[in-house]
Design a protein around this motif. Sequence first.
Motif, PDB file in Angstrom:
ATOM      1  N   ALA A  10      11.570 -12.200 -60.230  1.00 11.31           N
ATOM      2  CA  ALA A  10      10.727 -12.711 -59.149  1.00 11.31           C
ATOM      3  C   ALA A  10       9.865 -13.878 -59.591  1.00 11.31           C
ATOM      4  O   ALA A  10       9.511 -14.733 -58.786  1.00 11.31           O
ATOM      5  CB  ALA A  10       9.834 -11.595 -58.620  1.00 11.31           C
ATOM      6  N   SER A  11       9.517 -13.921 -60.883  1.00 11.00           N
ATOM      7  CA  SER A  11       8.641 -14.996 -61.341  1.00 11.00           C
ATOM      8  C   SER A  11       9.370 -16.328 -61.395  1.00 11.00           C
ATOM      9  O   SER A  11       8.767 -17.357 -61.614  1.00 11.00           O
ATOM     10  CB  SER A  11       8.082 -14.661 -62.714  1.00 11.00           C
ATOM     11  N   ARG A  13      10.560 -18.146 -59.136  1.00  3.62           N
ATOM     12  CA  ARG A  13      10.627 -18.770 -57.814  1.00  3.62           C
ATOM     13  C   ARG A  13       9.844 -20.066 -57.754  1.00  3.62           C
ATOM     14  O   ARG A  13       9.607 -20.577 -56.677  1.00  3.62           O
ATOM     15  CB  ARG A  13      10.154 -17.796 -56.733  1.00  3.62           C
ATOM     16  N   LEU A  14       9.449 -20.567 -58.888  1.00  2.85           N
ATOM     17  CA  LEU A  14       8.784 -21.863 -58.912  1.00  2.85           C
ATOM     18  C   LEU A  14       9.665 -22.843 -59.670  1.00  2.85           C
ATOM     19  O   LEU A  14      10.076 -22.581 -60.802  1.00  2.85           O
ATOM     20  CB  LEU A  14       7.423 -21.757 -59.607  1.00  2.85           C
ATOM     21  N   MET A  78       9.310 -24.246 -51.341  1.00  2.00           N
ATOM     22  CA  MET A  78       8.656 -23.236 -50.507  1.00  2.00           C
ATOM     23  C   MET A  78       9.635 -22.184 -49.971  1.00  2.00           C
ATOM     24  O   MET A  78       9.280 -21.012 -49.854  1.00  2.00           O
ATOM     25  CB  MET A  78       7.950 -23.895 -49.309  1.00  2.00           C
ATOM     26  N   VAL A  81      10.433 -19.113 -52.140  1.00  2.00           N
ATOM     27  CA  VAL A  81       9.285 -18.200 -52.191  1.00  2.00           C
ATOM     28  C   VAL A  81       9.167 -17.436 -50.879  1.00  2.00           C
ATOM     29  O   VAL A  81       9.017 -16.214 -50.855  1.00  2.00           O
ATOM     30  CB  VAL A  81       7.978 -18.983 -52.474  1.00  2.00           C
ATOM     31  N   ALA A  82       9.258 -18.169 -49.769  1.00  2.00           N
ATOM     32  CA  ALA A  82       9.082 -17.533 -48.458  1.00  2.00           C
ATOM     33  C   ALA A  82      10.208 -16.552 -48.145  1.00  2.00           C
ATOM     34  O   ALA A  82       9.979 -15.538 -47.494  1.00  2.00           O
ATOM     35  CB  ALA A  82       9.003 -18.596 -47.371  1.00  2.00           C
ATOM     36  N   GLY A  84      12.134 -15.058 -50.477  1.00  2.00           N
ATOM     37  CA  GLY A  84      12.381 -14.111 -51.560  1.00  2.00           C
ATOM     38  C   GLY A  84      13.702 -14.344 -52.259  1.00  2.00           C
ATOM     39  O   GLY A  84      14.371 -13.399 -52.672  1.00  2.00           O
TER      40      GLY A  84
ATOM     41  N   ALA B 188       7.476 -12.839 -45.096  1.00  2.00           N
ATOM     42  CA  ALA B 188       6.442 -13.838 -45.384  1.00  2.00           C
ATOM     43  C   ALA B 188       6.011 -14.490 -44.082  1.00  2.00           C
ATOM     44  O   ALA B 188       6.824 -14.697 -43.201  1.00  2.00           O
ATOM     45  CB  ALA B 188       7.003 -14.892 -46.331  1.00  2.00           C
ATOM     46  N   TYR B 213       7.239  -6.072 -53.140  1.00  2.00           N
ATOM     47  CA  TYR B 213       8.643  -6.039 -53.546  1.00  2.00           C
ATOM     48  C   TYR B 213       9.033  -7.292 -54.310  1.00  2.00           C
ATOM     49  O   TYR B 213      10.149  -7.419 -54.779  1.00  2.00           O
ATOM     50  CB  TYR B 213       9.562  -5.827 -52.338  1.00  2.00           C
ATOM     51  N   ARG B 214       8.096  -8.237 -54.423  1.00  4.40           N
ATOM     52  CA  ARG B 214       8.362  -9.423 -55.222  1.00  4.40           C
ATOM     53  C   ARG B 214       7.040 -10.067 -55.595  1.00  4.40           C
ATOM     54  O   ARG B 214       5.998  -9.717 -55.046  1.00  4.40           O
ATOM     55  CB  ARG B 214       9.236 -10.414 -54.473  1.00  4.40           C
ATOM     56  N   GLU B 215       7.106 -11.012 -56.526  1.00  2.07           N
ATOM     57  CA  GLU B 215       5.875 -11.654 -56.968  1.00  2.07           C
ATOM     58  C   GLU B 215       5.274 -12.454 -55.808  1.00  2.07           C
ATOM     59  O   GLU B 215       5.939 -13.317 -55.234  1.00  2.07           O
ATOM     60  CB  GLU B 215       6.170 -12.593 -58.134  1.00  2.07           C
ATOM     61  N   THR B 217       3.810 -15.176 -54.892  1.00  2.00           N
ATOM     62  CA  THR B 217       3.432 -16.499 -55.411  1.00  2.00           C
ATOM     63  C   THR B 217       2.415 -17.203 -54.520  1.00  2.00           C
ATOM     64  O   THR B 217       1.502 -17.863 -55.019  1.00  2.00           O
ATOM     65  CB  THR B 217       4.698 -17.367 -55.536  1.00  2.00           C
ATOM     66  N   PHE B 218       2.586 -17.071 -53.197  1.00  5.73           N
ATOM     67  CA  PHE B 218       1.654 -17.747 -52.280  1.00  5.73           C
ATOM     68  C   PHE B 218       0.245 -17.164 -52.363  1.00  5.73           C
ATOM     69  O   PHE B 218      -0.715 -17.785 -51.921  1.00  5.73           O
ATOM     70  CB  PHE B 218       2.133 -17.606 -50.827  1.00  5.73           C
ATOM     71  N   LEU B 240       6.983  -4.150 -57.312  1.00  2.00           N
ATOM     72  CA  LEU B 240       6.110  -4.940 -58.166  1.00  2.00           C
ATOM     73  C   LEU B 240       4.689  -4.556 -57.782  1.00  2.00           C
ATOM     74  O   LEU B 240       4.323  -4.643 -56.616  1.00  2.00           O
ATOM     75  CB  LEU B 240       6.337  -6.427 -57.946  1.00  2.00           C
TER      76      LEU B 240
END
Lengths: 434, 249
Positions: A10-11, A13-14, A78, A81-82, A84, B188, B213-215, B217-218, B240
């Motif tokens: 998950a990390s 995503r950037l 974006m 991230v949005a 998943g 989201a 369920y996930r990081e 980030t926002f 998570l």
Amino acid sequence: MPGAVDLGGASQRLLPEHIPLRFFGAAIVAHIIAWLGLALCADQVADFAGGPGPVVATVHVLTLGVLVLTAMGASLQMLPVALGQPIPPARGCTAVFWLTLAGAAGLIGGVATFSRPAIMGGAAAAGSGLMAYAVILRGIVRKARQPRAVLLHVRAALVALVLAVALALLLSFDDAAFILPDHGRIAGAHLLLAAFGFMGMLALGLSYVLIPMFAMGEAPGGWPADLSFAIAVAAVAAGACGALVGQRWIIAAAAVGGLAGCGLHVGLMARAVARRMRRKLGREFVLIRASWALLLAALALGLGLALELLPSTGTGTALFGFLLVFGWLLTLLTGVLQRILPFLASMHTARSSGRAIAPTKLIHDLPLTLHRYCHLAALALVASGIALDVPGVIATGAAVGVGGAIAFAWFAGTVLHRTRAHLLASAVRQGGRV
Amino acid sequence: MLAAIPAAAGRLRALDPALAENAGNAAAAVPGLTVRDFASAAGLPVAAVLAVITGEAPAARPAVGIAKPEDDAPPDWLERFPESAVPAIDVRPWLAAGRDPFAAVMAVAEKGIEAGGLVIDAPFDPRPLRLVLERRGFATFARRLAAQHWRIWCCRRPAADATASPASGAAIWHDADGVHIDVRGLPAPAPMVAILQLIDCGAHDGVIVVHHYREPTFLFPELAERNWDHVYLDAGPAELRLKLTRGPR
């Protein structure tokens, strides 16, 4: 401070910081050039009748250079991230950037100087970049299941992008080979597919995440969102078909549909904002709300043109185009960008230094205020200049727009500078290397 | 989760043979079934059940430390609950047969939206299912009626209550380590909005545990804006978990 916990990917995503930075940096420079170009060709705007030249070159500086590059940078960062989903490969993003940028430069240069090889080469390169982007975006949304409204709009945007690029390639080759029976109709369909289809659908779709996020409210959804989407898609399809076959009544019906679909969308967004939990909205909402009004104004003007209530060449068409790209899309984009630039920078500081810096600490208010006033004044002046056919007013308005664009670049530079300073300070505190 | 511990059913059989059988079937059918659910159904402390599963305690029912089946007082709405007028489903036969009753319960819940509620009979307190129903706008209450027989009353909340708050989709509860918020399954930006609403409303002591369920980030820039820190906690592979703490003023 993150512990040793498996985040299940998950990390990741950037994107690397430099990738969105490239897209946004190029767009910010192109933003200045677009207003400058408008100032330089002010005497040709109101009489614009199509074909290569400085006006079309300026339009493409704005569309390809500002709108498309920003949309690419924002969506590539974006959307994963949005939705998943994993981030796209960095090499792919880099290829998209350089192909699109180089292609846009060639195409714009060719259009401005009437160079057919440059137009064709630029269009081919930019088209390749856009298609690579479409493939990457398709990969991001392919496995995503929600949010439904975002996915529907992004998928429609992808279809419109492919069609718009195909028509753009036809147009660029037609400049050399004269293969099309009616260049103007294809150009009209290309304009509608690119502006309302690709950029418009992407903007409407991303709004379902960004607007509730900015206002801290519930994302609109359910049947009203589905209905808004269905009407908007039908309107884009009808508009493009109407332009291709040259039937004004189809274009008029599309404009009515567009007004209904976009009116519903704006209503949903306005309601989400009204029911927000953030007490005080950010200043970006001045521009975002203005963009909603400009969208509806552009559609209403389009309807008037289709019904021949306004002259369909010269002033009317130029005003429609101006309200569409400089008005709606650029205003929305700068409103959104002034919020997500510090937000993305803050997200990156969280990854790089363990603790995010507050986005407000990255913002310098003065350039944003300058940009806001300049941008709105520029829109009013240029629109008035086009409507009244006074090149001097158009040039003055565009010059004010240049000032606003420079202020926006100042704002973006400040965000970058403060982000770097924060990361440097964090690295020094941790005793690590910078 | 019980499904992740294959040896659990054998060891738990000593505690409550019939219940362990049911729990084994249910764990296969309902991946979200937890040790806590089993302990609740068996009327035992979670720690005692965990000790038996891990082999730290003998596989025998402890003589002391029996937990009360349901500590919570009945909610006010239960007195007025129209039990005879709402749809009902008994999932015990489903679970005994190793079948997942989730879809059937959701179908009944759809009818329950119109009827104002629904009633579920189950061999244990199905906490994951209750969370799902609470996210769909039901208030729930569970009571143990007999061995391996729990009844769950689900009362439809008024529409205003269910939609007025952006956090309506998130499950929120208090625990010893702080306020917990479960935003799993929300699209989201609802998770971020729900968490920030909880932070901003002040209904906490400066510590919030987020089940995601996930990081998110926002979320991090908004946390920084509010001077909150985050730490990742150990959780299962499907979750998570973050501990959010208010920073020094």
